[in-house]
Design a protein around this motif. Sequence first.
Motif, PDB file in Angstrom:
ATOM      1  N   THR A 118       0.756  -1.248   0.113  1.00  0.00           N
ATOM      2  CA  THR A 118       0.113  -0.052  -0.036  1.00  0.00           C
ATOM      3  C   THR A 118       1.032   1.295  -0.200  1.00  0.00           C
ATOM      4  O   THR A 118       1.948   1.312   0.903  1.00  0.00           O
ATOM      5  CB  THR A 118      -0.808   0.143   1.255  1.00  0.00           C
ATOM      6  OG1 THR A 118      -1.948  -1.159   1.156  1.00  0.00           O
ATOM      7  CG2 THR A 118      -1.777   1.189   1.245  1.00  0.00           C
ATOM      8  N   LEU A 119       0.588   2.255  -0.791  1.00  0.00           N
ATOM      9  CA  LEU A 119       1.374   3.545  -1.017  1.00  0.00           C
ATOM     10  C   LEU A 119       0.496   4.323  -1.750  1.00  0.00           C
ATOM     11  O   LEU A 119      -0.123   3.863  -2.878  1.00  0.00           O
ATOM     12  CB  LEU A 119       2.783   3.335  -1.354  1.00  0.00           C
ATOM     13  CG  LEU A 119       3.612   4.543  -1.532  1.00  0.00           C
ATOM     14  CD1 LEU A 119       3.948   4.851  -0.045  1.00  0.00           C
ATOM     15  CD2 LEU A 119       5.083   4.174  -2.006  1.00  0.00           C
ATOM     16  N   ASP A 120       0.601   5.572  -1.290  1.00  0.00           N
ATOM     17  CA  ASP A 120      -0.023   6.726  -2.254  1.00  0.00           C
ATOM     18  C   ASP A 120      -1.704   6.417  -2.682  1.00  0.00           C
ATOM     19  O   ASP A 120      -2.158   6.722  -3.800  1.00  0.00           O
ATOM     20  CB  ASP A 120       0.730   6.687  -3.681  1.00  0.00           C
ATOM     21  CG  ASP A 120       2.186   7.156  -3.409  1.00  0.00           C
ATOM     22  OD1 ASP A 120       2.336   7.717  -2.441  1.00  0.00           O
ATOM     23  OD2 ASP A 120       2.796   7.157  -4.384  1.00  0.00           O
ATOM     24  N   GLY A 121      -2.211   5.784  -1.821  1.00  0.00           N
ATOM     25  CA  GLY A 121      -3.574   5.436  -1.960  1.00  0.00           C
ATOM     26  C   GLY A 121      -3.961   4.332  -2.680  1.00  0.00           C
ATOM     27  O   GLY A 121      -5.258   3.992  -2.663  1.00  0.00           O
ATOM     28  N   GLY A 122      -2.990   3.442  -2.975  1.00  0.00           N
ATOM     29  CA  GLY A 122      -3.613   2.450  -3.837  1.00  0.00           C
ATOM     30  C   GLY A 122      -3.015   1.216  -2.821  1.00  0.00           C
ATOM     31  O   GLY A 122      -2.090   1.174  -2.054  1.00  0.00           O
ATOM     32  N   THR A 123      -3.586  -0.138  -3.039  1.00  0.00           N
ATOM     33  CA  THR A 123      -3.136  -1.223  -2.700  1.00  0.00           C
ATOM     34  C   THR A 123      -3.122  -2.532  -3.682  1.00  0.00           C
ATOM     35  O   THR A 123      -4.087  -2.438  -4.276  1.00  0.00           O
ATOM     36  CB  THR A 123      -4.129  -1.573  -1.488  1.00  0.00           C
ATOM     37  OG1 THR A 123      -4.102  -0.698  -0.568  1.00  0.00           O
ATOM     38  CG2 THR A 123      -3.811  -2.968  -0.672  1.00  0.00           C
ATOM     39  N   TRP A 124      -1.980  -3.202  -3.383  1.00  0.00           N
ATOM     40  CA  TRP A 124      -1.664  -4.279  -4.654  1.00  0.00           C
ATOM     41  C   TRP A 124      -1.460  -5.652  -3.545  1.00  0.00           C
ATOM     42  O   TRP A 124      -0.757  -5.600  -2.938  1.00  0.00           O
ATOM     43  CB  TRP A 124      -0.706  -4.025  -5.447  1.00  0.00           C
ATOM     44  CG  TRP A 124      -0.852  -2.744  -6.214  1.00  0.00           C
ATOM     45  CD1 TRP A 124      -1.390  -2.630  -7.440  1.00  0.00           C
ATOM     46  CD2 TRP A 124      -0.522  -1.312  -5.807  1.00  0.00           C
ATOM     47  NE1 TRP A 124      -1.586  -1.263  -8.016  1.00  0.00           N
ATOM     48  CE2 TRP A 124      -0.997  -0.495  -7.051  1.00  0.00           C
ATOM     49  CE3 TRP A 124      -0.085  -0.874  -4.724  1.00  0.00           C
ATOM     50  CZ2 TRP A 124      -0.656   0.818  -6.737  1.00  0.00           C
ATOM     51  CZ3 TRP A 124       0.322   0.672  -4.468  1.00  0.00           C
ATOM     52  CH2 TRP A 124      -0.326   1.442  -5.645  1.00  0.00           C
TER      53      TRP A 124
END
Length: 209
Positions: A15-21
Amino acid sequence: MAARIDHLTTSGTFTLDGGTWEVDNNVWIVGDDTEAIVVDAAHDAAAIERALAGRRVVAIVCTHAHNDHIDAAPALADATGAPILLHPDDRPLWELTHPDRAPDGELSDGQTITVAGTELTVVHTPGHAPGAVCLHAPALGTVFTGDTLFAGGPGATGRSFSDFPTIIDSIRDRLLTLPPETVVRTGHGESTTIGAEAPHLQEWIDRGH
């Protein structure tokens, strides 16, 4: 007994910069039957502890502080009594994941960590993250590169705290100067060698512009 390298893959999210993978991470354990270090305590402290099989943990070394590489570090430290070591330039990233738990010690360029009679040298390789480091173990013929160098090119630099020219400089000046037969053990995916990656530097530069 000489140091050996054990490997497990753990799964979770980045998770970083509002995204999650969804991601699979490589966790590397270097040591013998008595003591070991853990390179990147990712996702599953219990699985890592099982792989350690009761060995004394000299240190939990963080190649950088993206959450997928450090999310299990405090729990593993609590379970084993081992110190968490991180380059100070990555403290801002660390605090995004663990605001209430500081690392126990700092990594610095040129520092050596000894486990099972084997030295690993810290190589500061900023770019993917400001405090990204690699661990070079000449006696084992390997370098642990975290997310700085993968099979096929540099780590990602499209998000906060990262910079493409910086990672290229780090790879060219700090990693591609290692012996070509050096095995590159990465933070995600398959291992490679310095010799396999070195010829592609200009391609990466062209692709990154």
